[in-house]
Design an enzyme around this catalytic site. Structure first.
Site, PDB file in Angstrom:
ATOM      1  N   ALA A 120       1.441  -0.920   0.090  1.00  0.00           N
ATOM      2  CA  ALA A 120      -0.030  -0.059   0.081  1.00  0.00           C
ATOM      3  C   ALA A 120       0.916   1.385  -0.078  1.00  0.00           C
ATOM      4  CB  ALA A 120      -1.132   0.238   1.394  1.00  0.00           C
ATOM      5  N   MET A 121       0.384   2.566   0.038  1.00  0.00           N
ATOM      6  CA  MET A 121       0.943   3.614  -0.013  1.00  0.00           C
ATOM      7  C   MET A 121       0.398   5.176   0.479  1.00  0.00           C
ATOM      8  SD  MET A 121       3.869   5.166  -1.380  1.00  0.00           S
ATOM      9  CE  MET A 121       3.793   6.938  -1.250  1.00  0.00           C
ATOM     10  N   GLU A 122       1.014   5.954   0.522  1.00  0.00           N
ATOM     11  CA  GLU A 122       0.325   6.805   1.626  1.00  0.00           C
ATOM     12  C   GLU A 122       0.572   8.228   0.757  1.00  0.00           C
ATOM     13  OE1 GLU A 122       3.609   5.074   1.848  1.00  0.00           O
ATOM     14  OE2 GLU A 122       5.198   7.052   2.323  1.00  0.00           O
TER      15      GLU A 122
ATOM     16  N   HIS B 214      -1.019   1.245   9.724  1.00  0.00           N
ATOM     17  CA  HIS B 214       0.395   2.122   8.527  1.00  0.00           C
ATOM     18  C   HIS B 214       0.763   3.079   7.636  1.00  0.00           C
ATOM     19  CE1 HIS B 214       5.298   1.407   6.917  1.00  0.00           C
ATOM     20  NE2 HIS B 214       4.313   1.551   6.402  1.00  0.00           N
ATOM     21  N   GLU B 215      -0.130   2.586   6.762  1.00  0.00           N
ATOM     22  CA  GLU B 215      -0.220   3.955   5.623  1.00  0.00           C
ATOM     23  C   GLU B 215      -1.095   5.051   6.422  1.00  0.00           C
ATOM     24  OE1 GLU B 215       1.195   3.754   3.545  1.00  0.00           O
ATOM     25  OE2 GLU B 215       1.677   1.549   3.608  1.00  0.00           O
TER      26      GLU B 215
ATOM     27  N   GLU C 280       9.917   5.510   6.915  1.00  0.00           N
ATOM     28  CA  GLU C 280       9.359   3.560   7.215  1.00  0.00           C
ATOM     29  C   GLU C 280       9.923   2.877   9.211  1.00  0.00           C
ATOM     30  OE1 GLU C 280       7.211   2.461   5.168  1.00  0.00           O
ATOM     31  OE2 GLU C 280       7.847   3.764   3.010  1.00  0.00           O
TER      32      GLU C 280
HETATM   33  N1  BES Z   1       6.086   3.815   1.380  1.00  0.00           N
HETATM   34  C1  BES Z   1       5.814   2.895   1.090  1.00  0.00           C
HETATM   35  C2  BES Z   1       5.040   2.031  -0.107  1.00  0.00           C
HETATM   36  C3  BES Z   1       6.111   1.433  -1.141  1.00  0.00           C
HETATM   37  C4  BES Z   1       6.720   0.310  -1.080  1.00  0.00           C
HETATM   38  C5  BES Z   1       6.381   2.534  -2.086  1.00  0.00           C
HETATM   39  C6  BES Z   1       7.716   0.300  -1.851  1.00  0.00           C
HETATM   40  C7  BES Z   1       7.633   2.511  -3.248  1.00  0.00           C
HETATM   41  C8  BES Z   1       8.882   0.812  -2.885  1.00  0.00           C
HETATM   42  C9  BES Z   1       4.275   1.955   2.196  1.00  0.00           C
HETATM   43  O1  BES Z   1       4.349   2.711   3.151  1.00  0.00           O
HETATM   44  C10 BES Z   1       5.077   0.698   3.152  1.00  0.00           C
HETATM   45  O2  BES Z   1       5.660   0.574   3.526  1.00  0.00           O
HETATM   46  N2  BES Z   1       4.042  -0.481   2.615  1.00  0.00           N
HETATM   47  C11 BES Z   1       4.045  -1.463   3.225  1.00  0.00           C
HETATM   48  C12 BES Z   1       2.817  -1.952   3.971  1.00  0.00           C
HETATM   49  C13 BES Z   1       3.520  -1.638   4.933  1.00  0.00           C
HETATM   50  C14 BES Z   1       2.576  -2.565   6.247  1.00  0.00           C
HETATM   51  C15 BES Z   1       5.024  -2.481   5.373  1.00  0.00           C
HETATM   52  C16 BES Z   1       4.860  -2.726   1.860  1.00  0.00           C
HETATM   53  O3  BES Z   1       3.424  -2.419   1.194  1.00  0.00           O
HETATM   54  O4  BES Z   1       4.444  -3.275   1.843  1.00  0.00           O
HETATM   55 ZN    ZN Z   2       5.549   2.869   5.125  1.00  0.00          ZN
END
Ligand code: BES
Ligand code: ZN
Length: 893
Positions: free
Chosen positions: A268-270, A303-304, A326
Site C-alpha cells: 500500500a502507499m501513503e 501503517h499508511e 519507514e
Molecule cells: N511507502 C510504502 C510503499 C512503497 C513500498 C513504495 C515500496 C515504494 C516502494 C508503504 O508505506 C509501505 O511501507 N508499505 C508496505 C506495507 C507496510 C505495512 C510495511 C508494503 O507495501 O509492503
Molecule cells: Zn511505509
C-alpha cells in the site's frame, strides 16, 4: 526503458541541495489509455543558496511536446536521461513560470510505476521515483510543491476522478467526457502525488475527532466489492483514534480516501489524503479472508495512515533516509497492533510474530550480499532498498530508543520532533536528536553518537553472555560481550545494546533481580545497557543458582549466544514469565535437534523430554492458544538454514519433516483433544482470542491429517474434507484445505478442485489457492512438478504481482526443499521466469531475484548449480538496473 550501459551508483555523501525549488504545480491530465496528455505548469525559483546552474529535470519513458518559460519558448536538451534548460541558470532570484507539456502511455506501463491501467481504470504509484514517468519534474523528496490537479476523462468508463486534497470543481464536458479539479493545500514531495480515474464505488463514513472537527473517510473499491470494506473502514477509524490518543497526532484533512487496486507492486502507499492499496490489504469478508488477512489489513491501514505524520508532514531529505519514515512507521504500526490486541498475552503474540519475521528475513539479509545499514550509503536502484533492514531493523532501532527513554519520554520526543521539523524534509539524525533532546537525562542522550551506529553499521551484532553463580556470596555475575557482525563487512564499533534480563529459579520462581549497587526493589526484570565491548553485572541476594532469561522481549536486534543447555531451556519453556523467551526456549530445543540431524548421519529421533515438554505446553491449562500455536510451530527451514554452514536444504527438510511427523504421532491424542477443545462457535470475529483458538485447532488438524496419511487411515482425511465443505469462514476452510494438501492426502486433488470452483471469481482467494500448493512440503519432487503445471494454469499470469508472488515467489522464496533441487531444475525455473518478469515489471523481478541471495552458503551440488544459473542471468545484456544490481551483488560474494 533505459537499459543500455550500467546505471550509476548513487552515494549518500553526494547529497546536494536542489538548485531550484518548485513551489507549486498545476497539472492537467487528458486521460487516455494509449496516450495521456499532461500539462504541467510550475512556479519555480532558483535556490539562491547554491551555485547557479542549469535546471535539470527528471523524466523517464515520456514524450516532451513543449517547454515554455514565462510563456515564451526556450531551448532545451536531453542529457543523461534528464531534460536540461541551460538558460535558467541566469534567472534572477524570484519565481518564474515553467510550463511543460508531455505525453505518456498508461496502457503500455506494465512496470506499474507512474501512471498505469488496471482493470477498472487509471492509477498511479510514484514512490520512489515514479512521478518522473508522468511528467518532467525535480523528482526528489526535498522538493515540495503545492499541487492543483485537473483530470479529464470519459465519464462512462471512468466515473470517479480522484487526486490528493480537496475537490474544488467538477462538471461535464463534450463527447461524454467529464472533469474534476482537486487542490491539496499541503506542500508535498512528488512521491506523494496520486491520481485515480476509474469505475469505483465507495463506503463512506463521517467522523468527528476529539478536537471536534468533522472528516469524511472513504474506501473506494470496484463494483461488487463494497461488502468487503467494513473491516478496512473499522481499521481506519481505529487508526485515527489511536494516533490522536497515543501521540496527539490529529487527522489534518477534511477528506481521507483509500482506493483498492488489483495490480499493485507493494502492499500500500501513503499518498497524501489518497492512499492507494493492494486489494489484498483492503478486502475481507469472513468467507474470503483468513484471520491473518484481517490482522494484516488492520496493520497496513494503520501503517499508511500513520505515515500522514511520519512521512508526509515530515518527510525524508533523500532516499538514504528512507528508514526515517519507514522504520518509524513500522514501529508505530506494531505498537498500534499491540494496543489493538488488548490482553498482555495477545500483545506478546504480536511481538513474537514481528521478531520472527525480523530474524528470518532481516538477519538473512544482513548476512548476505545485499547487507546494508539501516541508513544505506549507496544504491543503484532505490526500489531495491525497501528492505527488511530499512523497515524491520529500522523499527527495532526506534524501539530501542523507546526502551531507553521510556514510553512517556518517547512521546515527548515525538512532540519535539514535530515542533522542530513539521513541513520539512529531514534526516535520521534529526529524528534521533529530537528524541534525545527531549530526554536529556536518558541513556540515549548520554550515548547518542554511539547509539547512532545502529543507523550506520551493517550486519547483525553477536552478543555472548555467560553467567556464574557463587553460592557462598549468593551472587550471580553475568558477563556480556558484543562482537561485530560475523559477515566481514569491516570492523564494527560497539553498539549501545539495551539488554533486558530476568532470573528464573530451577523450581520455576521468578527471582528478584538486584544489581550490586542498587536497592532491593522486588523487581524481577532489569534493563542493562551495554555500551562497551564487554560488561560485567553482578546481582546480589540470589538465593539459588538461576537460569538467566536474556534479551527479554528481544530488547535489541542481535544474535544471542548464551550457552544454555537443554535442561536450562526446559526450565525456561516451563516457567519463564517473559513470553518471548519462553517461546524462544521451545524453538531453541527444536533447533538444536534439527541442526544435529541435518548435519549428522543419524536420522532425527525425538527424545522423550522434548516430546513431553511439547505435550505439557499443548495441554497447559492457562496458556493462550495463540501462544501455544507459536511454540508448537517448528522453526522454518530457512531459519534453520541461517544457523548452518554449509546449507543442505534437502537434509534440513528431511529433518524437519521427521520432527513434525514424530510430533504428530507422539501427541496424536493430544492433537485430537486440541482440535475438539478449540472449536469456535457463533458468528465469525477476527479478534485475537478466537483467532488464536482457530490457529491451534487448525494446527492440530494438520498434524492429525499428516499422521492419518502416514497410517493410511481414511477417517480423519474424510473428516477434514467434510470440514472443507462445511466451514463457515475462510480460516477454517483454508485450514482444512492446507491440511489435506500439505499432508499429500489422496483427497487433496478433489479438495483443490472444489475450492477453486467455489472461489474462482475471487482473485485474492485464487492467489491463496496457488500459494497453498506452492508451499506444500516437498515429497519426491511432486510439489515442484505441480508448480510447473500451475504455471500453465489459465488463471496464472506474471503480469499481476500478487499472482506472480503467489506461485513463483512462494516456490522460490517460501519452499526451499522444492526449490533447491539436486538437478538444478528449480534454479532453471527461477531464471526463466525472472527474465520473463524483468521485461514486464523490473521491481517485482528484482524481488524474485533475491531468492538466490544466499547461494554462497549452499552445499554442493546446489552451490555450483546456483552460481551457474546466476551467471547465466548476469550474462544477459538487457537486464533492468533493478535485477542487474541484485545479481551483481549476489555474484560478488
Ligand atoms: N511507502 C510504502 C510503499 C512503497 C513500498 C513504495 C515500496 C515504494 C516502494 C508503504 O508505506 C509501505 O511501507 N508499505 C508496505 C506495507 C507496510 C505495512 C510495511 C508494503 O507495501 O509492503
Ligand atoms: Zn511505509
Amino acid at each position: 526503458m533505459m537499459r543500455e550501459g550500467t546505471a550509476p551508483l548513487i552515494r549518500r555523501s553526494d547529497y546536494a541541495a536542489p538548485a531550484f525549488w518548485i513551489r507549486s504545480t498545476d497539472l492537467t491530465f487528458d486521460l487516455d489509455p494509449a496516450k495521456t496528455m499532461v500539462i504541467n505548469t510550475m512556479q519555480v525559483e532558483r535556490n539562491t543558496e547554491v551555485q547557479a546552474q542549469p535546471l535539470r529535470l527528471h523524466g523517464e519513458d515520456i514524450t516532451l511536446t513543449r517547454v515554455l518559460v514565462n510563456g515564451a519558448s526556450v531551448s532545451f536538451r536531453h542529457e543523461d536521461g534528464m531534460l536540461v534548460i541551460d538558460a535558467l541558470q541566469d534567472m534572477p532570484a524570484g519565481p518564474f513560470t515553467l510550463e511543460i507539456r508531455n505525453t505518456c502511455a498508461p496502457a503500455k506501463n506494465t512496470m506499474l510505476s507512474g501512471l498505469y491501467i488496471s482493470a477498472s481504470g487509471f492509477f498511479t504509484q510514484c514512490e520512489a521515483e515514479g512521478f518522473r514517468r508522468i511528467t518532467y519534474f525535480l523528482d526528489r523528496p526535498d522538493v515540495m510543491a503545492v499541487y492543483t490537479v485537473t483530470m479529464r476523462a470519459n465519464k462512462a468508463a471512468y466515473p470517479v476522478l480522484l487526486s490528493n486534497g480537496n475537490l474544488v470543481d467538477q462538471g461535464d464536458l463534450d463527447n461524454g467526457r467529464h472533469y474534476a479539479k482537486w487542490h491539496d493545500p499541503f506542500p508535498k514531495p512528488s512521491y506523494l502525488f496520486a491520481l485515480v480515474a476509474a469505475d469505483l464505488v465507495a463506503r463512506q463514513q463521517n467522523i468527528r475527532t476529539r478536537s471536534g472537527k468533522d472528516h469524511l473517510l472513504q474506501i473506494y473499491v470496484k463494483r461488487g466489492d463494497l461488502d468487503k470494506t467494513e473491516h478496512a473502514m473499522n481499521s481506519l477509524i481505529a487508526s485515527v483514534v489511536w494516533d490522536e490518543a497515543r501521540f496527539k497526532l490529529r487527522l489534518d484533512l477534511e477528506r481521507f480516501m483509500i482506493v483498492a487496486v488489483e495490480d499493485f507492486n507493494s502492499g500500500a502507499m501513503e499518498n497524501k489524503g489518497l492512499n492507494i492499496f493492494n486489494t489484498k490489504y483492503v478486502l475481507a469478508t469472513p468467507a474470503t479472508a483468513t484471520d491473518d488477512n484481517y490482522t494484516d489489513i488492520e496493520a497496513v491501514v494503520g501503517h499508511e495512515y500513520f505515515h500522514n505524520w511520519t512521512g508526509n508532514r515530515i518527510t525524508c531529505r533523500d532516499w538514504f533516509q528512507l528508514s526515517l519514515k519507514e522504520g518509524l512507521t513500522v514501529f508505530r504500526d506494531q505498537e498500534f497492533s499491540m494496543d489493538m490486541a488488548g490482553a498482555e498475552t495477545s500483545r506478546a503474540v504480536r511481538r513474537i510474530e514481528d521478531v520472527r519475521r525480523l530474524r528470518e528475513v532481516q538477519f538473512a539479509e544482513d548476512a548476505g550480499p545485499m547487507s546494508h545499514p539501516v541508513r544505506p550509503d549507496s544504491y543503484v536502484e532505490i526500489n531495491n532498498f525497501y528492505t527488511a533492514t530499512v523497515y524491520d531493523k529500522g523499527a527495532e532501532v526506534v524501539r530501542m530508543m523507546h526502551t531507553l527513554v521510556g514510553r512517556e519520554g518517547f512521546a515527548r520526543g515525538m512532540t519535539l520532533y514535530f515542533e522542530r521539523f513539521d513541513g520539512q524534509a529531514v534526516t535520521c539524525d534529526d529524528f534521533a536528536q529530537a528524541i534525545a533532546d527531549a530526554n536529556p537525562e536518558s541513556a540515549l542522550a548520554r550515548t547518542l553518537l554511539q547509539f547512532k551506529r545502529w543507523y550506520s553499521q551493517a550486519g547483525t551484532p553477536r552478543v555472548t553472555a555467560r553467567g556464574r553463580y557463587d553460592a557462598p556470596t549468593r551472587t550471580y555475575t553475568l558477563g556480556i560481550e558484543q562482537t561485530g557482525a560475523p559477515n566481514g563487512h569491516g570492523a564494527k564499533e560497539p553498539y549501545v545494546i539495551p539488554f533486558a534480563v530476568g532470573l528464573i529459579a530451577r523450581d520455576g520462581r521468578a527471582l528478584p533481580v538486584q544489581l550490586e549497587d542498587a536497592q532491593a526493589s522486588g523487581a524481577t526484570e532489569q534493563l542493562l545497557v551495554l555500551e562497551e565491548a564487554r560488561g560485567f553485572y553482578t546481582f546480589v541476594n540470589v538465593d539459588t543458582e538461576p537460569v538467566p532469561s536474556l534479551l527479554r522481549g528481544f530488547s535489541a536486534p542481535v544474535i544471542l549466544v548464551d550457552g544454555l543447555v537443554n535442561a536450562d531451556l526446559l526450565v525456561l519453556l516451563q516457567h519463564d514469565t517473559d513470553p518471548y523467551n519462553r517461546r524462544e526456549a521451545g524453538q531453541r530445543l527444536a533447533l538444536s535437534r534439527l541442526i544435529a540431524a541435518a548435519s549428522g548421519d543419524a536420522p532425527l529421533e525425538l527424545d522423550a523430554p522434548f516430546i513431553e515438554a511439547m505435550r505439557t505446553l499443548l495441554r497447559h491449562p492457562a496458556l493462550d492458544p495463540a501462544f501455544k500455536d507459536l511454540v508448537l510451530r517448528m522453526p522454518s527451514e530457512s531459519y534453520v538454514a541461517e544457523q548452518m554452514s554449509p546449507v543442505d536444504p534437502q537434509r534440513i527438510h528431511a529433518a524437519r519433516e521427521a520432527m513434525i511427523s514424530q510430533l504428530a504421532r507422539a501427541l496424536r491424542a493430544d492433537w485430537e483433544w486440541a482440535w475438539t477443545a478449540h472449536q469456535v462457535s457463533g458468528a465469525y470475529s477476527p479478534d485475537p482470542v478466537s483467532a488464536g483458538k482457530r490457529a491451534l485447532a487448525n494446527r492440530a488438524l494438520a498434524m492429525i491429517c499428516r499422521d492419518a496419511v502416514a497410517l493410511r487411515d481414511p477417517v480423519w482425511q474424510g473428516r477434514t474434507y467434510q470440514r472443507l465443505k462445511s466451514a463457515t469462514n475462510m480460516t477454517d476452510r483454508l485450514g482444512a484445505l492446507s491440511a489435506l494438501i500439505h499432508a499429500h492426502s489422496e483427497a487433496a486433488d478433489a479438495a483443490l478442485a472444489r475450492f477453486h470452483d467455489q472461489f474462482r471469481h475471487e482473485a485474492l482467494v485464487v492467489d491463496t489457492w496457488f500459494s497453498t500448493q506452492a508451499t506444500a512440503p516437498e515429497l519426491d519432487g511432486r510439489v515442484f512438478a505441480r508448480c510447473k503445471e500451475l504455471l500453465k494454469h489459465p488463471d496464472f499470469t506474471l503480469k499481476n504481482p500478487n499472482r506472480a508472488r503467489s506461485l513463483v515467489g512462494a516456490l522460490c522464496a517460501g519452499n526451499p526443499a522444492a526449490f533447491h533441487r539436486s538437478d538444478g531444475a528449480g534454479y532453471v525455473l527461477w531464471a526463466d521466469r525472472l527474465l520473463e518478469l524483468d521485461q514486464i515489471n523490473p521491481q517485482i523481478a528484482a524481488r524474485l531475484a533475491r531468492s538466490l541471495d544466499r547461494w554462497g552458503q549452499l552445499a554442493e551440488p546446489y552451490r555450483g548449480l546456483a552460481r551457474e544459473t546466476l551467471s547465466r542471468v548476469a550474462a544477459k545484456t538487457d537486464l533492468s538496473p533493478n535485477v542487474r544490481e541484485v545479481v551483481t551483488n549476489a555474484l560478488a560474494n
